[in-house]
Write an enzyme that holds these catalytic residues in place. Structure first.
Site, PDB file in Angstrom:
ATOM      1  N   ARG A 112       0.829  -1.221   0.000  1.00  0.00           N
ATOM      2  CA  ARG A 112       0.000   0.000   0.000  1.00  0.00           C
ATOM      3  C   ARG A 112       0.856   1.261   0.000  1.00  0.00           C
ATOM      4  NH1 ARG A 112      -3.585  -1.215   5.110  1.00  0.00           N
ATOM      5  NH2 ARG A 112      -1.488  -1.762   5.767  1.00  0.00           N
ATOM      6  N   ASN A 144      -6.188  -2.984   1.795  1.00  0.00           N
ATOM      7  CA  ASN A 144      -6.105  -4.436   1.952  1.00  0.00           C
ATOM      8  C   ASN A 144      -7.506  -4.977   2.128  1.00  0.00           C
ATOM      9  OD1 ASN A 144      -3.323  -4.520   1.838  1.00  0.00           O
ATOM     10  ND2 ASN A 144      -3.035  -4.721   4.047  1.00  0.00           N
TER      11      ASN A 144
END
Ligand code: MN
Length: 258
Positions: free
Chosen positions: A25, A43
């Site tokens: 990320r 996620n």
């Protein structure tokens, strides 16, 4: 969005493989910001990473190429992409991460109310809500913006000169929406996700009147945590610290004082 360039495109991508827990990320955020792409990355519970990317076509394609390769420690097995509507995001953000704590304190002042407080830049931004929050998306609750409180006040419950207070709910929250915080609050439309014991899921604060005491509406968003027809302040009156409702704490406090 009216001001989105006509060449803007938006893509939703789901990345499969060994892609969580290895900085995916953060790397996607850096890449997107370098490319001038907006949207978000998060996620998912199924161990995939999901991305919403929008911006100029070539920049979005470059971000998709980055996702296909993945950052150094990732092993991308497959990526699914689909075109989606441009939503007008002004930032690229990581979703699903806590932005800080929130608390709701029920307060038996002259006018009984609930104080919603969100941690923003080291202080608790605060709104007094006469009828309290609701999990029913059809209900709009008046929320009057009041002065910031210190984080240390979050755990306070007891009897003050100006009335008893209980900690009615608490937890963490996630900043959402298309505009970065605290700019979203400055502009008067802030979207966030609460992870409390009673309040959960997406909410919006929409400012309706500016001035010395700005007025907002607190509205539950329609999601899996919405409870149409419910009235959470009636159903769950108890403190999340002591288990006592406000009137019981007040009664015991008065007995103690007498
Ligand atoms: Mn208050």
């Amino acid at each position: 969005m009216a001001d989105a360039p006509r060449t803007a495109k938006a893509v939703r991508a789901v990345v499969h493989g060994a892609v969580q827990g290895i900085g995916f990320r953060d790397a996607t955020l850096r890449c997107a910001r370098e490319l001038g792409v907006s949207g978000w990355v998060k996620n998912r519970d199924d161990r995939t990473v999901q991305v919403h990317a929008e911006g100029a076509g070539p920049a979005v394609e470059k971000l998709l190429a980055f996702l296909r390769a993945g950052p150094p420690l990732a092993r991308v097995e497959q990526i699914e992409t689909e075109a989606t509507a441009v939503e007008g995001h002004e930032q690229f953000a990581i979703r699903g991460v806590s932005a800080g704590v929130f608390v709701v304190q029920e307060h038996a002042a002259t006018a009984h109310h609930f104080d919603l407080r969100l941690e923003v830049e080291g202080v608790m931004r605060s709104w007094a809500i006469p009828k309290g929050p609701s999990l029913d998306p059809a209900v709009k609750r008046l929320a009057v913006e009041v002065g910031d409180h210190s984080i240390s006040h979050n755990t306070f419950e007891g009897t003050l000169d100006h009335g008893a207070v209980i900690v009615w709910d608490r937890g963490t929250y996630e900043q959402g929406g298309r505009v970065a915080w605290p700019e979203a609050l400055t502009r008067g439309h802030a979207v966030f996700v609460l992870r409390g014991e009673k309040l959960r899921g997406g909410f919006a604060l929409q400012r309706t009147h500016k001035g010395a005491k700005p007025q907002w509406l607190l509205i539950k968003r329609r999601d899996d945590d919405a409870q149409p027809g419910s009235d959470i302040v009636l159903e769950r009156p108890e403190s999340v610290i002591s288990g006592l409702p406000l009137d019981e704490l007040e009664r015991r406090g008065n007995q103690g004082a007498g």
